[in-house]
Design a protein around this motif. Sequence first.
Motif, PDB file in Angstrom:
ATOM      1  N   THR A 168       0.848  -1.183   0.000  1.00 31.90           N
ATOM      2  CA  THR A 168       0.000   0.000   0.000  1.00 31.90           C
ATOM      3  C   THR A 168       0.883   1.231   0.000  1.00 31.90           C
ATOM      4  O   THR A 168       1.789   1.353   0.833  1.00 31.90           O
ATOM      5  CB  THR A 168      -0.919   0.034   1.236  1.00 31.90           C
ATOM      6  OG1 THR A 168      -1.754  -1.121   1.229  1.00 31.90           O
ATOM      7  CG2 THR A 168      -1.789   1.282   1.224  1.00 31.90           C
ATOM      8  N   ASP A 204     -13.085  -1.388  -0.284  1.00 26.69           N
ATOM      9  CA  ASP A 204     -12.723  -0.187   0.461  1.00 26.69           C
ATOM     10  C   ASP A 204     -13.921   0.719   0.721  1.00 26.69           C
ATOM     11  O   ASP A 204     -13.769   1.822   1.243  1.00 26.69           O
ATOM     12  CB  ASP A 204     -11.653   0.603  -0.297  1.00 26.69           C
ATOM     13  CG  ASP A 204     -10.343  -0.153  -0.395  1.00 26.69           C
ATOM     14  OD1 ASP A 204      -9.924  -0.723   0.631  1.00 26.69           O
ATOM     15  OD2 ASP A 204      -9.747  -0.189  -1.484  1.00 26.69           O
ATOM     16  N   ARG A 208      -8.598   7.761  -1.103  1.00 27.05           N
ATOM     17  CA  ARG A 208      -9.023   6.763  -0.130  1.00 27.05           C
ATOM     18  C   ARG A 208      -8.063   6.741   1.052  1.00 27.05           C
ATOM     19  O   ARG A 208      -6.850   6.727   0.887  1.00 27.05           O
ATOM     20  CB  ARG A 208      -9.072   5.378  -0.775  1.00 27.05           C
ATOM     21  CG  ARG A 208     -10.028   5.293  -1.950  1.00 27.05           C
ATOM     22  CD  ARG A 208      -9.972   3.935  -2.606  1.00 27.05           C
ATOM     23  NE  ARG A 208     -10.882   3.856  -3.740  1.00 27.05           N
ATOM     24  CZ  ARG A 208     -11.029   2.781  -4.493  1.00 27.05           C
ATOM     25  NH1 ARG A 208     -10.328   1.694  -4.231  1.00 27.05           N
ATOM     26  NH2 ARG A 208     -11.879   2.780  -5.503  1.00 27.05           N
ATOM     27  N   LYS A 212      -6.306   4.893   4.140  1.00 26.22           N
ATOM     28  CA  LYS A 212      -5.941   3.556   4.609  1.00 26.22           C
ATOM     29  C   LYS A 212      -5.384   3.671   6.024  1.00 26.22           C
ATOM     30  O   LYS A 212      -4.559   4.544   6.309  1.00 26.22           O
ATOM     31  CB  LYS A 212      -4.873   2.938   3.700  1.00 26.22           C
ATOM     32  CG  LYS A 212      -5.278   2.820   2.240  1.00 26.22           C
ATOM     33  CD  LYS A 212      -6.234   1.687   2.019  1.00 26.22           C
ATOM     34  CE  LYS A 212      -6.482   1.460   0.537  1.00 26.22           C
ATOM     35  NZ  LYS A 212      -7.377   0.327   0.284  1.00 26.22           N
TER      36      LYS A 212
END
Length: 322
Positions: free
Chosen positions: A30, A286, A52, A54
């Motif tokens: 990631t 997600d 997004r 994380k």
Amino acid sequence: MSVKKLAVLGAACAVVAVPATSAQARSSKTGGVVVKVDRGGKGLNVVAAHGRVKHLRLARKAPSRVRGGSKVVVSGGKVISARGRASATRLRAKVVNRRGHLTAVTTDGTPLSVVIGNVNVDLSGIPAGSTVVITVTFDADGKPVVTVTLPGVTAPPVVDPAVCPTPAVIGTILAINRSASRVMVQKADGERATFTAPADSLTSLKRGDQVLIADADSDGTAEAISALSGTARQLDGEVAWIDSGWGAFGLQKSDGTVEVVDASACQLANLSEGDTVTTVVHTDADGEVIADAVTVADQQSSDDDYWGAGSRSWPRSWHSRG
């Protein structure tokens, strides 16, 4: 467009970390821009692709060089790369009403104060349910400053139609003729159409299934027909804004709220602000809403494309049994 500049008061809140399984940790990488470091809790909050957020758990304390704005790659619970710094990053958030107070949360429902740190967010004048863009800039020490704006409209991307696939069609199966490898569907706009597809793509389908018809040409021959997943749903509304850099558009629904929909460059190139559209979407792992098919109201085809003018009856060769 109203802009509210917000000063970050501190970073007292702990990072919410979702632990990955050992198999996931070994196999996945990631990357993103760090917006919050929790050195004691061995965690990072990063903004990845498409805005997004994380929440990453580390096996050991984050290296001292990692701070707000650092560009990192994490794999197996370790920071394997931390090269360069971003001056700013953007993420999506939604305004929600919690116990009579407006607050901003990310797409997975995490409060902005947990993602970035304690922030004093003035959301007055922004109705609950609205999607906002959070721009985070970093000073020399990695401390963030947050700006909240409503999404703006950018020009759709310019793409060569020759490289775009034929728009997908969404429909519900009304009848299947397996011997002829054909299905009749009722499309999202209520019209009926017939498609021919490879026999193996019809094996598990039955009457009543909601399906995605991919790459159908003008005579109704499709490359594949597949059942939609359980998260698929239809959204109708008006295009409120287009952000080609982010690869998304805002869909204003009948209740006035705007839903953010990720879309391909080919899908966005066919849209304009104010278009009335029907789109079928699914939600990914997600929590992001992804467009499977987008149809502009005045581009929806009629039965005449498939049955001929004036024809509204089913061919006798059709069998309604699945």
